[in-house]
Design a protein around this motif. Structure first.
Motif, PDB file in Angstrom:
ATOM      1  N   MET A 100     -13.271   4.871  -1.706  1.00 33.12           N
ATOM      2  CA  MET A 100     -14.370   4.032  -2.654  1.00 33.12           C
ATOM      3  C   MET A 100     -13.778   4.556  -3.904  1.00 33.12           C
ATOM      4  N   ALA A 101     -13.613   3.519  -4.975  1.00 38.71           N
ATOM      5  CA  ALA A 101     -13.516   3.846  -6.357  1.00 38.71           C
ATOM      6  C   ALA A 101     -14.727   4.531  -7.018  1.00 38.71           C
ATOM      7  N   THR A 102     -14.370   5.464  -7.741  1.00 35.88           N
ATOM      8  CA  THR A 102     -15.522   6.353  -8.480  1.00 35.88           C
ATOM      9  C   THR A 102     -14.820   6.137  -9.900  1.00 35.88           C
ATOM     10  N   ARG A 103     -15.928   6.534 -11.026  1.00 39.89           N
ATOM     11  CA  ARG A 103     -15.358   6.746 -12.448  1.00 39.89           C
ATOM     12  C   ARG A 103     -14.377   7.688 -12.584  1.00 39.89           C
ATOM     13  N   ASP A 104     -14.046   8.626 -11.726  1.00 40.01           N
ATOM     14  CA  ASP A 104     -12.943   9.455 -11.595  1.00 40.01           C
ATOM     15  C   ASP A 104     -11.939   8.848 -11.110  1.00 40.01           C
ATOM     16  N   SER A 105     -11.757   7.779 -10.472  1.00 40.27           N
ATOM     17  CA  SER A 105     -10.598   7.157  -9.974  1.00 40.27           C
ATOM     18  C   SER A 105      -9.559   6.770 -11.178  1.00 40.27           C
ATOM     19  N   LEU A 106      -8.466   7.181 -10.893  1.00 37.12           N
ATOM     20  CA  LEU A 106      -7.397   6.640 -11.975  1.00 37.12           C
ATOM     21  C   LEU A 106      -6.479   5.637 -11.429  1.00 37.12           C
ATOM     22  N   ILE A 107      -5.915   5.630 -10.001  1.00 39.56           N
ATOM     23  CA  ILE A 107      -5.236   4.522  -9.400  1.00 39.56           C
ATOM     24  C   ILE A 107      -6.064   4.368  -8.199  1.00 39.56           C
ATOM     25  N   GLN A 108      -6.213   3.034  -8.064  1.00 44.16           N
ATOM     26  CA  GLN A 108      -6.896   2.571  -6.599  1.00 44.16           C
ATOM     27  C   GLN A 108      -5.721   1.519  -6.225  1.00 44.16           C
ATOM     28  N   VAL A 109      -5.367   2.220  -4.711  1.00 43.05           N
ATOM     29  CA  VAL A 109      -4.398   1.378  -4.031  1.00 43.05           C
ATOM     30  C   VAL A 109      -5.007   0.655  -2.808  1.00 43.05           C
ATOM     31  N   MET A 110      -4.951  -0.741  -2.876  1.00 43.98           N
ATOM     32  CA  MET A 110      -5.558  -1.624  -1.868  1.00 43.98           C
ATOM     33  C   MET A 110      -4.601  -2.348  -0.920  1.00 43.98           C
ATOM     34  N   ASP A 111      -4.522  -2.405   0.246  1.00 41.65           N
ATOM     35  CA  ASP A 111      -3.894  -2.920   1.330  1.00 41.65           C
ATOM     36  C   ASP A 111      -2.522  -3.233   0.874  1.00 41.65           C
ATOM     37  N   LEU A 112      -1.866  -2.335   0.205  1.00 40.87           N
ATOM     38  CA  LEU A 112      -0.476  -2.077  -0.300  1.00 40.87           C
ATOM     39  C   LEU A 112       0.383  -2.581   0.735  1.00 40.87           C
ATOM     40  N   LYS A 113       1.397  -3.717   0.369  1.00 36.73           N
ATOM     41  CA  LYS A 113       2.531  -3.899   1.460  1.00 36.73           C
ATOM     42  C   LYS A 113       3.845  -4.076   0.677  1.00 36.73           C
ATOM     43  N   LYS A 114       4.830  -3.504   1.230  1.00 37.06           N
ATOM     44  CA  LYS A 114       6.042  -3.924   1.010  1.00 37.06           C
ATOM     45  C   LYS A 114       6.810  -4.118   2.101  1.00 37.06           C
ATOM     46  N   HIS A 115       7.365  -5.415   2.319  1.00 34.84           N
ATOM     47  CA  HIS A 115       8.090  -5.902   3.412  1.00 34.84           C
ATOM     48  C   HIS A 115       9.719  -6.532   2.835  1.00 34.84           C
ATOM     49  N   TYR A 116      10.585  -6.232   4.005  1.00 39.05           N
ATOM     50  CA  TYR A 116      11.760  -6.745   3.863  1.00 39.05           C
ATOM     51  C   TYR A 116      12.333  -7.477   4.783  1.00 39.05           C
ATOM     52  N   HIS A 117      13.207  -8.531   4.373  1.00 37.39           N
ATOM     53  CA  HIS A 117      14.121  -9.344   5.181  1.00 37.39           C
ATOM     54  C   HIS A 117      12.721 -10.190   6.084  1.00 37.39           C
ATOM     55  N   MET A 118      12.022 -10.723   5.123  1.00 40.68           N
ATOM     56  CA  MET A 118      10.888 -11.944   5.645  1.00 40.68           C
ATOM     57  C   MET A 118      10.047 -11.158   6.509  1.00 40.68           C
ATOM     58  N   GLY A 119       9.477  -9.951   6.439  1.00 37.38           N
ATOM     59  CA  GLY A 119       8.646  -9.458   7.009  1.00 37.38           C
ATOM     60  C   GLY A 119       9.073  -8.720   8.116  1.00 37.38           C
ATOM     61  N   ALA A 120      10.358  -8.551   8.619  1.00 41.38           N
ATOM     62  CA  ALA A 120      10.892  -7.912   9.764  1.00 41.38           C
ATOM     63  C   ALA A 120      10.998  -6.393   9.485  1.00 41.38           C
ATOM     64  N   ILE A 121      11.031  -5.870   8.291  1.00 42.60           N
ATOM     65  CA  ILE A 121      10.962  -4.281   7.974  1.00 42.60           C
ATOM     66  C   ILE A 121       9.778  -4.197   7.229  1.00 42.60           C
ATOM     67  N   LYS A 122       8.912  -3.310   7.615  1.00 44.09           N
ATOM     68  CA  LYS A 122       7.422  -3.315   7.101  1.00 44.09           C
ATOM     69  C   LYS A 122       7.875  -1.705   6.390  1.00 44.09           C
ATOM     70  N   ALA A 123       8.206  -1.688   5.279  1.00 46.36           N
ATOM     71  CA  ALA A 123       8.242  -0.279   4.434  1.00 46.36           C
ATOM     72  C   ALA A 123       6.795   0.234   4.030  1.00 46.36           C
ATOM     73  N   LEU A 124       6.147  -0.766   3.816  1.00 45.09           N
ATOM     74  CA  LEU A 124       4.541  -0.320   3.551  1.00 45.09           C
ATOM     75  C   LEU A 124       3.574  -1.508   4.235  1.00 45.09           C
ATOM     76  N   ASP A 125       2.739  -0.970   5.057  1.00 47.63           N
ATOM     77  CA  ASP A 125       2.066  -2.028   6.040  1.00 47.63           C
ATOM     78  C   ASP A 125       0.623  -1.620   5.909  1.00 47.63           C
ATOM     79  N   GLY A 126       0.089  -1.867   4.672  1.00 49.93           N
ATOM     80  CA  GLY A 126      -1.463  -2.127   4.418  1.00 49.93           C
ATOM     81  C   GLY A 126      -2.039  -0.541   3.892  1.00 49.93           C
ATOM     82  N   VAL A 127      -1.229   0.029   2.914  1.00 48.09           N
ATOM     83  CA  VAL A 127      -1.813   1.298   2.555  1.00 48.09           C
ATOM     84  C   VAL A 127      -3.127   1.042   1.530  1.00 48.09           C
ATOM     85  N   THR A 128      -4.291   1.855   1.740  1.00 45.44           N
ATOM     86  CA  THR A 128      -5.273   1.883   0.820  1.00 45.44           C
ATOM     87  C   THR A 128      -5.639   3.287   0.589  1.00 45.44           C
ATOM     88  N   VAL A 129      -5.651   3.596  -0.740  1.00 44.80           N
ATOM     89  CA  VAL A 129      -6.001   5.016  -1.110  1.00 44.80           C
ATOM     90  C   VAL A 129      -6.734   5.166  -2.554  1.00 44.80           C
TER      91      VAL A 129
END
Length: 258
Positions: free
Chosen positions: A1-30
């Motif tokens: 959960m984001a707080t006033r100390d949060s510098l970077i909030q990553v939400m459901d981050l995805k990085k797919h290649y080849h039309m989704g065949a390769i999921k280098a990132l698949d929903g990272v939240t931190v």
């Protein structure tokens, strides 16, 4: 959960290649908080470097959001405090994020001092005298002031990586991103680079470090992320991750590397 100390909030981050065949990132939240030394571990191909490179958009995400200093940097435009629509300045953003790679990326035809002062002069508009003064202070801090007029080819791998770190610091970033900074070094040179990073951590620099150095993760990190198959599998304090891993995937990984 984001707080006033949060510098970077990553939400459901995805990085797919080849039309989704390769999921280098698949929903990272931190959340990355100010002062965090967040160490990212995991097997090769787990998405660690893709995650790190996405934070300053060296990798353009397929989906999700990255909120840095209150601005979603995955959007081309955003509204400022006055409600005005503003185009994202990616170069200005990257000035706030220092990046250190496996390979030092120093300009071979420039001296160490010239490598150090190039960005502050060209990008920040700093006067040469001030840029050189600050560069020499930083080089002294890592024991390399006497090599200011040397060229990269005259330095060891550990010395080059120490220069790469203070070159990034010369831009006075808010966060430092390290992508396996010791993996290209001979074993005896690893310690001198880790010592510089430990010193930064003690001073309160926000750091995200992708590394295979489990000793560093355990000793210096205040949070450890374990990634596998493009997903964030487990996160916690180093003591919890290393002494009481919950997921079978992490247990298996630690059994192989410790």
């Amino acid at each position: 959960m984001a707080t006033r100390d949060s510098l970077i909030q990553v939400m459901d981050l995805k990085k797919h290649y080849h039309m989704g065949a390769i999921k280098a990132l698949d929903g990272v939240t931190v959340d990355i908080n100010r002062g965090d030394v967040m160490v990212v571990i995991g097997p090769s191909g787990s998405g660690k470097s893709t995650f790190l490179r996405s934070l300053n958009l060296l990798e353009e995400p397929t989906g999700g959001a990255i909120v840095f200093d209150g601005v979603d940097i995955t959007k081309k435009k955003y509204k400022d405090a006055a409600g005005k629509t503003v185009k994202l300045d990616i170069d200005a953003l990257r000035q706030k994020m220092g990046m250190v790679f496996q390979h030092f990326n120093l300009f071979p035809h420039k001296t160490i001092l010239e490598n150090m002062t190039l960005a502050p002069i060209k990008v920040k508009g700093m006067g040469r005298a001030l840029a050189e003064e600050k560069a020499l202070q930083l080089l002294e801090r890592v024991g390399l002031k006497d090599r200011a007029n040397a060229y990269p080819i005259q330095l060891s791998g550990g010395q080059k990586q120490r220069v790469a770190i203070v070159r990034a610091l010369a831009m006075e970033p808010e966060v430092m991103l390290f992508d396996e900074p010791t993996s290209a070094l001979d074993p005896e040179m690893v310690g001198e680079v880790l010592d510089v990073m430990k010193e930064l951590a003690r001073e309160g620099m926000t750091m995200v470090v992708v590394t295979h150095e489990m000793g560093f993760a355990r000793e210096v990190g205040n949070r450890v992320l374990f990634m596998a198959d493009g997903m964030l599998i487990e996160q916690g304090a180093p003591k919890d991750i290393f002494e009481n891993p919950q997921s079978p995937r992490l247990q298996d990984f630690l059994a192989k590397v410790l």
